[in-house]
Design a protein around this motif. Structure first.
Motif, PDB file in Angstrom:
ATOM      1  N   THR A   1      24.592 -60.628 -21.736  1.00  0.00           N
ATOM      2  CA  THR A   1      25.426 -61.512 -22.553  1.00  0.00           C
ATOM      3  C   THR A   1      25.973 -60.746 -23.746  1.00  0.00           C
TER       4      THR A   1
ATOM      5  N   GLU B   1      34.360 -66.012 -24.962  1.00  0.00           N
ATOM      6  CA  GLU B   1      33.955 -67.417 -24.996  1.00  0.00           C
ATOM      7  C   GLU B   1      33.654 -67.915 -26.405  1.00  0.00           C
TER       8      GLU B   1
ATOM      9  N   ARG C   1      26.613 -52.787 -23.379  1.00  0.00           N
ATOM     10  CA  ARG C   1      25.877 -54.022 -23.625  1.00  0.00           C
ATOM     11  C   ARG C   1      25.764 -54.253 -25.116  1.00  0.00           C
TER      12      ARG C   1
END
Length: 613
Positions: free
Chosen positions: A463, A512, A538
């Motif tokens: 994420t 998002e 990441r």
């Protein structure tokens, strides 16, 4: 031994070779407030040629010049009369001198960042130094001899050996500012004392301690101290001399000065602010803000105009001024091995903020090394025109990618493109004549659909918040990482908007958590771990920061590693902070602006203006 201040003396002139009565008299006295550069007005200079030479000098800043280092005009240097006179707003144990010009009644002062002006001011200082034997009992003290720091106090004297000059500056309603001044003299002292609060009545204490090995015994080998009361010149911009400080852990703050630049409306100057939030100097700029302040190899490297890079020595002397020709600077520069890579716009192009030039700081050679349209032509075709402005200059055009930061490590150039919210790594981009290629990109690949560049995007692992409108992207290396791995850290504005594409192309494909609201959101100090071997990145860390939809930066202190404290500036929130390595707030500072402050850096200035940090 302390000495009384010298009696009133006639003004002395340096490069113009006019001294004594010609430069003296009541008409040549400066206003005691000294809120502007001291100028003696006369109806005419000696000879018509003198006036014409100065008129040409004053006008030269308005003319386009070719790229390369400026050279002073010998005749114009001789015609420009730089005048030294006693400062009427200073009292104490020694005399303080101010610097001005002897000009015709209708003549403007010459441009500051011009090789002729700087040479004339330097010759005037050298002449002043040669007037007599300056000693620690009777030192030469000059306010801002080169015009670049506003309140910097030049101190010079000879002694049997080198030594240490300790400085304490005090002013009402401010904390005392105690430093050891960096010594750039071989024996005795030569340096610029930074610490006076602009516009304030300062009490300045100076203590000279010779090194062991000087004259043995007696008064000559002991300390010499004195005190001055100086009404320092006010800020050139009229900007306030303090920001609002909330300090959680004063002992944890790193020594040095914050450099606040690009404060809207006020001026293009850079304000140097101490840990208590008090301004200690104002670095003059030209017609655009100096968005990055780089201390390297004994010089301060900044943009001194929209089409100029300058190098200032520790005394404030802009000894090297390099004109950039048709290129207009914006946003950022980085210095690597004596070369400055500068973000620019080409004023002959219809596009803006998509070029990088290479400036050799030794030779003054200037060459374009990157034109992003030539590297990414298929994307540029998708973007429609949106008027942009290059760093405060008059250059306008199609702002299709809006590059806002640059970094160079191990032969790779890293660019932050705000308009597309993309980080772009380039190979072969450092030398003229090379053929730059895309190494990889990080961002929203969907925005580039159909261009053929989608294959260059690194893949996210796990994420990630995602970068949107990011600024100040820097590569951070760490010995604990494997070969091919490194960190990228940035100010993630978290603002998703693409003004050069149709709404349908971008509104539904952004990160998002990003917002399209210009005023309400959360920004981050965002760090990625990049693995070039695996072609991935990441999220390694994200620290929430006050929201700023545009501008802003994060900056690691010390050696730049992730274990070092950081400075974070949320420009639209008018707030910057110093934080521990993990993001804990050590101090917060709030400043005034009409809209934003562009960037804030911090430097110890150790070995440059200060010593012993």
């Amino acid at each position: 031994m302390l000495v009384d201040p010298a009696p009133d003396l006639p003004a002395t002139s340096g490069a113009g070779a006019r001294a004594g009565a010609d430069a003296g008299g009541d008409a040549s006295r400066t206003d005691p407030s000294r809120d502007s550069v001291p100028i003696r007005r006369r109806t005419a200079l000696a000879g018509a040629g003198s006036s014409l030479a100065l008129l040409a000098l004053a006008a030269c800043s308005d003319e386009d010049t070719g790229p390369g280092p400026q050279e002073p005009d010998v005749e114009e240097v001789a015609e420009l009369s730089v005048v030294y006179r006693e400062d009427p707003a200073s009292r104490g144990d020694w005399m303080v001198w101010t610097v001005g010009y002897d000009l015709a009644e209708d003549q403007d002062a010459p441009p500051l960042y011009d090789a002729t002006t700087q040479q004339a001011r330097d010759e005037a200082l050298q002449a002043k130094k040669a007037e007599k034997d300056w000693t620690r009992e009777d030192p030469l003290l000059v306010l801002d001899p080169y015009g670049s720091t506003r309140t910097g106090l030049y101190v010079y004297f000879e002694d049997a050996a080198s030594g240490q000059l300790d400085v304490l500056s005090r002013a009402a309603a401010t904390e005392g500012f105690a430093r050891t001044a960096a010594n750039h003299g071989r024996t005795g002292f030569e340096g610029l004392v930074i610490g006076l609060v602009p516009g304030a009545h300062n009490t300045l204490s100076l203590t000279w301690t010779p090194e062991a090995g000087g004259e043995a015994g007696g008064e000559a080998s002991g300390r010499t101290s004195g005190e001055l009361r100086i009404k320092a010149p006010a800020t050139e911009s009229g900007y306030g001399t303090a920001v609002t400080a909330e300090i959680a852990d004063p002992d944890a703050l790193t020594p040095g000065l914050f450099a606040l630049s690009g404060v809207t409306v006020q001026s293009n100057n850079t304000y140097l602010v101490d840990n208590a939030g008090t301004m200690r100097a104002e670095v003059s700029s030209g017609d655009t803000a100096a968005h990055h302040v780089v201390v390297t190899d004994g010089d301060l490297v900044i943009t001194t105009g929209s089409r100029q890079v300058g190098m200032l020595d520790p005394l404030g002397h802009a000894h090297t001024l390099i004109d950039l020709g048709d290129h207009s600077v914006h946003h950022d520069l980085v210095v690597v091995d004596g070369v400055a890579y500068v973000l620019t716009s080409d004023s002959t192009s219809e596009r803006v903020e998509d070029r990088v030039i290479r400036v050799d700081l030794a030779s003054g050679d200037v060459a374009q090394v990157v034109d992003l349209q030539a590297i990414l032509p298929e994307y540029e075709k998708l973007a429609h025109a949106q008027e942009g402005e290059a760093g405060g200059s008059a250059v306008q055009g199609k702002d299709w990618i809006h590059v806002n930061s640059i970094d160079v490590r191990e032969g790779v150039m890293y660019l932050s493109a705000r308009e597309t919210s993309t980080i772009i790594a380039l190979d072969d981009a450092l030398d003229p004549g090379a053929d730059p290629t895309v190494r990889w990109m990080i961002g929203v690949a969907a925005l580039w659909e159909g261009t053929g560049y989608e294959e260059h995007f690194l893949a996210p692992e796990g994420t990630v918040i995602g970068n949107a409108g990011q600024h100040s992207v820097r590569r951070l290396d760490d010995d604990a990482l494997e070969a091919g791995q490194f960190y990228l850290e940035m100010f993630n504005n978290n603002y998703w908007r693409v003004g050069t594409r149709d709404d349908a192309d971008w509104q539904d494909v952004g990160p998002e958590d990003a917002t399209t609201d210009e005023h309400d959101g959360v920004s981050h100090a965002l760090r990625y771990l990049v693995d070039e071997n695996a072609g991935t990145y990441r999220q390694d860390d994200a620290v929430e920061l006050p929201y700023s939809s545009v501008v802003s930066n994060v900056f690691r202190l010390g050696d730049g590693g992730i274990d070092q404290p950081m400075v974070a500036n949320s420009g639209r929130a008018n707030e910057f902070s110093e934080r521990s390595a993990d993001g804990k707030i050590l101090a917060t500072y709030r400043y005034d602006s009409a809209s934003h402050g562009y960037r804030v850096y911090k430097d110890s200035f150790d070995g440059f203006w200060f010593s012993g940090h």
